[in-house]
Design a protein around this motif. Structure first.
Motif, PDB file in Angstrom:
ATOM      1  N   PRO A  88       1.377  -6.475  -4.984  1.00 38.33           N
ATOM      2  CA  PRO A  88       2.068  -5.496  -6.265  1.00 38.33           C
ATOM      3  C   PRO A  88       1.091  -4.554  -6.538  1.00 38.33           C
ATOM      4  O   PRO A  88       1.706  -3.112  -6.573  1.00 38.33           O
ATOM      5  N   GLU A  89      -0.219  -4.394  -6.286  1.00 41.13           N
ATOM      6  CA  GLU A  89      -1.190  -3.308  -6.667  1.00 41.13           C
ATOM      7  C   GLU A  89      -1.253  -2.294  -5.545  1.00 41.13           C
ATOM      8  O   GLU A  89      -2.021  -1.328  -5.870  1.00 41.13           O
ATOM      9  N   ASP A  90      -0.529  -2.680  -4.500  1.00 43.80           N
ATOM     10  CA  ASP A  90      -0.503  -1.578  -3.456  1.00 43.80           C
ATOM     11  C   ASP A  90       0.674  -0.775  -3.881  1.00 43.80           C
ATOM     12  O   ASP A  90       1.066   0.484  -3.160  1.00 43.80           O
ATOM     13  N   THR A  91       1.412  -1.001  -4.839  1.00 44.67           N
ATOM     14  CA  THR A  91       2.638  -0.028  -4.948  1.00 44.67           C
ATOM     15  C   THR A  91       1.951   1.343  -5.696  1.00 44.67           C
ATOM     16  O   THR A  91       1.263   1.538  -6.442  1.00 44.67           O
ATOM     17  N   ALA A  92       2.703   2.353  -4.779  1.00 44.09           N
ATOM     18  CA  ALA A  92       2.186   3.542  -4.976  1.00 44.09           C
ATOM     19  C   ALA A  92       2.924   4.665  -4.132  1.00 44.09           C
ATOM     20  O   ALA A  92       3.601   4.229  -3.325  1.00 44.09           O
ATOM     21  N   VAL A  93       2.702   5.879  -4.392  1.00 45.91           N
ATOM     22  CA  VAL A  93       3.051   6.894  -3.267  1.00 45.91           C
ATOM     23  C   VAL A  93       2.155   7.061  -2.425  1.00 45.91           C
ATOM     24  O   VAL A  93       0.894   7.201  -2.820  1.00 45.91           O
ATOM     25  N   TYR A  94       2.326   6.881  -1.209  1.00 44.86           N
ATOM     26  CA  TYR A  94       1.277   7.345  -0.179  1.00 44.86           C
ATOM     27  C   TYR A  94       1.355   8.661   0.220  1.00 44.86           C
ATOM     28  O   TYR A  94       2.528   9.108   0.623  1.00 44.86           O
ATOM     29  N   TYR A  95       0.232   9.132   0.465  1.00 43.07           N
ATOM     30  CA  TYR A  95       0.148  10.637   1.326  1.00 43.07           C
ATOM     31  C   TYR A  95      -0.838  10.542   2.545  1.00 43.07           C
ATOM     32  O   TYR A  95      -1.849  10.034   2.393  1.00 43.07           O
ATOM     33  N   CYS A  96      -0.162  11.414   3.619  1.00 41.17           N
ATOM     34  CA  CYS A  96      -1.154  11.533   4.546  1.00 41.17           C
ATOM     35  C   CYS A  96      -1.881  13.108   4.190  1.00 41.17           C
ATOM     36  O   CYS A  96      -1.132  13.640   3.694  1.00 41.17           O
ATOM     37  N   ALA A  97      -2.969  13.099   4.974  1.00 42.55           N
ATOM     38  CA  ALA A  97      -3.826  14.506   4.954  1.00 42.55           C
ATOM     39  C   ALA A  97      -4.668  14.768   5.926  1.00 42.55           C
ATOM     40  O   ALA A  97      -4.981  13.764   6.682  1.00 42.55           O
TER      41      ALA A  97
END
Length: 122
Positions: A88-97
């Motif tokens: 659950p703590e991996d919940t997030a918006v993930y961005y590549c850069a």
């Protein structure tokens, strides 16, 4: 002009897996290191993983080491993030850069995608 488009996010149960993709358009994808970051509600954006320009060297945040794997296909101008044993703590918006250079880095990025939501339910 560089464009990064993430895909593959979604909702998954604890212990599940997801594979994120980031499609790169612009010049010389294979000349740059790439990275993945994430931002959870109420938190600052944080580094997740990085890969060098050739795909031969990778590095990870301690929080994801052993569970996540970053890779790239320079022929397809795409970078991936395989996420296993999600929590659950991996919940997030993930961005590549895209990095400013060829080597792995936690912080030296100058082009960002719009992000893809990952939600891990308990």
């Amino acid at each position: 002009q560089v464009q990064l488009v993430e895909s593959g996010g979604g909702m998954v149960q604890t212990g599940g897996s997801l594979r994120l993709s980031c499609a790169y358009s612009g010049r010389s994808f294979s000349d740059y290191a790439m990275g993945w970051f994430r931002q959870a509600p109420g938190h600052q954006r944080e580094y997740v993983a990085t890969i060098n320009y050739r795909g031969s060297i990778t590095a990870y945040a301690d929080s994801v080491k052993g569970r996540f794997s970053i890779s790239r296909d320079n022929a397809k101008n795409t970078v991936y993030l395989q996420m296993n044993f999600l929590k659950p703590e991996d919940t997030a918006v993930y961005y590549c850069a895209r990095s400013r250079g060829r080597l792995t880095t936690r912080s030296d990025y100058d082009n960002w995608g719009q992000g893809t939501q990952v939600t891990v339910t308990s």
